[in-house]
Design an enzyme around this catalytic site. Structure first.
Site, PDB file in Angstrom:
ATOM      1  N   LYS A  70       0.693  -1.258  -0.103  1.00 50.84           N
ATOM      2  CA  LYS A  70      -0.008  -0.005  -0.037  1.00 50.84           C
ATOM      3  C   LYS A  70       0.949   1.205   0.058  1.00 50.84           C
ATOM      4  O   LYS A  70       0.485   2.250  -0.575  1.00 50.84           O
ATOM      5  CB  LYS A  70      -0.936  -0.043   1.151  1.00 50.84           C
ATOM      6  CG  LYS A  70      -2.092  -1.041   1.252  1.00 50.84           C
ATOM      7  CD  LYS A  70      -2.966  -0.726   2.315  1.00 50.84           C
ATOM      8  CE  LYS A  70      -4.257  -1.936   2.304  1.00 50.84           C
ATOM      9  NZ  LYS A  70      -5.028  -1.830   3.260  1.00 50.84           N
ATOM     10  N   ASN A  91      -5.000   1.973  -1.736  1.00 52.85           N
ATOM     11  CA  ASN A  91      -5.445   0.666  -1.553  1.00 52.85           C
ATOM     12  C   ASN A  91      -6.149   0.473  -2.733  1.00 52.85           C
ATOM     13  O   ASN A  91      -6.853  -0.697  -3.008  1.00 52.85           O
ATOM     14  CB  ASN A  91      -6.322   0.461  -0.353  1.00 52.85           C
ATOM     15  CG  ASN A  91      -7.723   0.885  -0.452  1.00 52.85           C
ATOM     16  OD1 ASN A  91      -7.938   2.097  -1.019  1.00 52.85           O
ATOM     17  ND2 ASN A  91      -8.718   0.365   0.135  1.00 52.85           N
ATOM     18  N   ASP A 106      -9.659   2.895   2.351  1.00 50.63           N
ATOM     19  CA  ASP A 106      -9.650   2.360   3.598  1.00 50.63           C
ATOM     20  C   ASP A 106     -10.081   2.730   5.008  1.00 50.63           C
ATOM     21  O   ASP A 106     -11.028   2.520   5.816  1.00 50.63           O
ATOM     22  CB  ASP A 106      -8.231   1.858   4.071  1.00 50.63           C
ATOM     23  CG  ASP A 106      -7.852   0.399   3.277  1.00 50.63           C
ATOM     24  OD1 ASP A 106      -8.646  -0.322   3.020  1.00 50.63           O
ATOM     25  OD2 ASP A 106      -6.438   0.438   3.205  1.00 50.63           O
TER      26      ASP A 106
END
Length: 284
Positions: A70, A91, A106
């Site tokens: 990430k 992400n 996220d």
């Protein structure tokens, strides 16, 4: 059936065999009559640059990005969304005619889930965060923007923890916890969040902290969703704490990624039912 006209999307991570993303997204695509297909690709850190090149070369519409890529994927992309830039992690990637744009769904997915499932008043929370990787960045930055009182960071790498704390101090009180203070930080907090992979399938008997540190005044949140109840959450319930699974964050972040790729509202309820049914049946 996958044809030459099928739009491909996928997941880059290492490992990825446990992921529920292909099942969740492919069910969602079918329900919306979209000719899309989602596959999981196990990509080692060494191979990440080549995997990103393959997104363009193979014409994928985009990918999800999970542990451990990430943060590492950032320099490989053409553009970073402002929220993802603040978080310092991506992400979700969208391929716009060969131009790769990074997003982060996220943090928003996590906070939506936490509020929905626990009715927590974020403004009253002292947070103890375990981990300082990509998922931790997303969760911590979104919580800081949401007005939590303090974020205490427990992490093996002090350098990464200090980097995150420095970023968070622009929004709220934040500090790195010394190893000798770990227990005190957990016991003195109100919201404990595990952002590491400790306790994830197949190592389901592991915990990031000792069970005796947990208490009834805590909300204990684990970003892991496979298994649905990690050992940490099971011990939290035994201690009288409120437990919050990572499955809600997983579904919400996935729904936001679905919408970025397709431009269509995601079937969130169906995605939730699909994942929960599979996990409750013991699917891995």
């Amino acid at each position: 059936m996958i044809t030459s006209k099928t739009t491909l999307v996928g997941l880059l991570g290492h490992p990825v065999h446990h992921s529920q993303s292909p099942l969740m997204h492919n069910t969602a695509f079918t329900s919306k009559n979209l000719d899309y297909a989602y596959a999981a690709f196990d990509v080692s850190p060494h191979d990440l640059p080549n995997a990103v090149k393959a997104i363009r070369a193979l014409g994928l519409r985009g990918v999800n990005v999970t542990i451990p890529h990430k943060v590492a994927i950032l320099p490989q992309l053409d553009e970073i969304d402002p929220l993802a830039k603040r978080i310092g992690a991506v992400n979700t990637v969208v391929n716009e005619n060969g131009r790769l744009i990074g997003y982060n769904t996220d943090g928003l997915g996590y906070v939506r889930s936490l509020i929905e499932e626990t009715n927590v008043d974020l403004a009253k929370q002292t947070v103890t965060l375990i981990g300082a990787g990509g998922a931790a960045r997303a969760v911590a930055c979104t919580l800081a923007e949401s007005g939590v009182q303090e974020i205490r960071i427990i992490n093996r790498s002090r350098e990464k923890a200090e980097q995150l704390a420095g970023q968070l101090r622009l929004m709220t009180e934040a500090r790195v916890v010394e190893q000798r203070e770990y227990q005190q930080a957990v016991e003195g907090g109100s919201l404990l969040i595990n952002t590491t992979s400790i306790g994830m399938y197949p190592h389901t008997d592991e915990m990031p902290i000792p069970a005796e540190w947990l208490h009834s005044g805590l909300i204990v949140s684990d970003l892991i969703y496979n298994p649905l109840q990690t050992q940490l959450l099971a011990e939290a319930e035994r201690a009288g704490a409120k437990a919050h699974s990572g499955v809600g964050m997983f579904i919400n972040q996935g729904a936001l990624a679905f919408e970025l790729w397709t431009g269509i509202e995601a079937p969130v309820d169906l995605m939730r039912q699909t994942v929960l049914h599979h996990l409750q049946q013991g699917g891995n």
